[in-house]
Design a protein around this motif. Structure first.
Motif, PDB file in Angstrom:
ATOM      1  N   LEU A   1     -10.008   0.650  -4.747  1.00 20.10           N
ATOM      2  CA  LEU A   1     -11.455   0.736  -5.297  1.00 20.10           C
ATOM      3  C   LEU A   1     -11.635   1.474  -6.482  1.00 20.10           C
TER       4      LEU A   1
ATOM      5  N   SER B   1     -17.482   3.004  -6.121  1.00 19.39           N
ATOM      6  CA  SER B   1     -16.964   2.720  -4.673  1.00 19.39           C
ATOM      7  C   SER B   1     -16.326   3.831  -4.230  1.00 19.39           C
TER       8      SER B   1
ATOM      9  N   THR C   1      -6.664  -5.667   0.568  1.00 14.57           N
ATOM     10  CA  THR C   1      -7.685  -6.261   0.096  1.00 14.57           C
ATOM     11  C   THR C   1      -9.180  -5.841   0.411  1.00 14.57           C
ATOM     12  N   PRO C   2     -10.272  -6.305  -0.170  1.00 18.58           N
ATOM     13  CA  PRO C   2     -11.505  -5.921   0.234  1.00 18.58           C
ATOM     14  C   PRO C   2     -11.736  -6.446   1.499  1.00 18.58           C
TER      15      PRO C   2
ATOM     16  N   GLU D   1     -13.081  -4.611   4.659  1.00 18.05           N
ATOM     17  CA  GLU D   1     -14.302  -4.966   5.583  1.00 18.05           C
ATOM     18  C   GLU D   1     -13.818  -5.076   7.249  1.00 18.05           C
TER      19      GLU D   1
END
Length: 307
Positions: free
Chosen positions: A63, A102, A201-202, A206
């Motif tokens: 981030l 972020s 990873t993003p 999520e």
């Protein structure tokens, strides 16, 4: 209280523990706070690793990292940004402040005036700030780690209750144990200037945040949770009880802590582990000092569950 971190999260905690040796549980609790969608307040003396924890947690999560050093003369615009008049274009232009990141480290947040501290309220609650009636959306995810020095130190201002309630969890890192400190003194730990590799990873972030919300809390465990909330409000030992926001934070953190252990359901042990750190900054005893340990003892001496 025993717990086992799930294999998918172990490398993340291992990578940070290289730089913060002997502090595995605070690291795990910080990670759980992030996946629960909350914010974290680290309350401790200077020099025990609060900034190190924040920096390397942001790096392993991949981030964007921002840091604000709070001071007594800081203004809200120093955090949020400001509209300025561009003479060339003949219009006002918004210059973003450091809050547009972020992962935000709000360092020594209680060294600033309450007016400046309150600049974070809308951002932490809604992920949005408003400048001159215009809303600006912050990056997602948006995670704040605030650090706070003891109130006894010169030049500190107590955080308003409304600001404290925006933090999901609060705890201290504490001194290292004797063995860990010996390794630190011998120079056998990772140097804080070393950048940690991104391990997630993003899309995974999520997914994990969504999985945390889907962890099951049984009706029986929910009864236990509500009994805890009711005791803080009606037990007569606290100045005021846990708010509805605090109750939601306790529920979310219980779920996230269960997920970190690889389970799709929460247990009474999960609830008991996170209750002190969710409640420590929200409760004040009518008499005597307030500590997480004392809160745990007070609540679970009077509210019990074998579920």
């Amino acid at each position: 209280m025993n717990y086992t971190i799930a294999p998918e999260f172990t490398p993340i905690i291992d990578a940070i523990e290289i730089h913060l040796i002997g502090k595995r549980e605070p690291i795990a609790l910080s990670l759980a706070t992030f996946f629960a969608g909350g914010h974290l307040l680290l309350e401790d003396i200077p020099g025990v690793g609060k900034t190190t924890l924040a920096k390397h947690l942001s790096q392993v999560l991949g981030l964007d990292y921002g840091r604000i050093q709070f001071t007594s003369d800081m203004l809200p615009s120093d955090i949020l940004g400001v509209n300025y008049y561009n003479q060339k274009e003949g219009s006002f232009i918004f210059k973003q402040g450091p809050i547009f990141t972020s992962f935000l480290l709000a360092d020594e947040i209680n060294r600033s005036m309450p007016k400046t501290q309150s600049a974070l309220l809308q951002a932490m609650e809604e992920g949005v700030i408003t400048i001159d009636a215009t809303p600006y959306t912050l990056p997602k995810p948006f995670f704040v780690i605030g650090t706070q020095n003891p109130h006894e130190e010169v030049g500190t201002f107590p955080l308003p209750t409304s600001q404290l309630d925006r933090f999901m969890c609060s705890f201290g890192i504490g001194y290292p144990d004797r063995e860990s400190e010996r390794e630190i003194l011998k120079g056998e730990t990772g140097h804080s200037s070393i950048v940690s590799d991104t391990l997630i990873t993003p899309q995974q972030i999520e997914t994990y945040m969504k999985e945390a919300t889907m962890v099951t809390i049984s009706d029986t465990l929910l009864d236990f949770l509500q009994e805890i909330i009711a005791y803080t409000r009606e037990g007569g030992v606290f100045e005021y009880g846990i708010s509805t926001r605090g109750a939601l934070a306790l529920t979310a953190m219980t779920k996230s802590w269960a997920m970190l252990q690889g389970r799709t359901y929460a247990t009474a042990d999960d609830l008991q582990r996170v209750t002190p750190i969710v409640c420590a900054h929200r409760l004040r005893f009518n008499e005597g000092n307030t500590t997480a340990k004392r809160i745990h003892h007070e609540i679970f001496t009077h509210v019990r569950s074998d579920k």
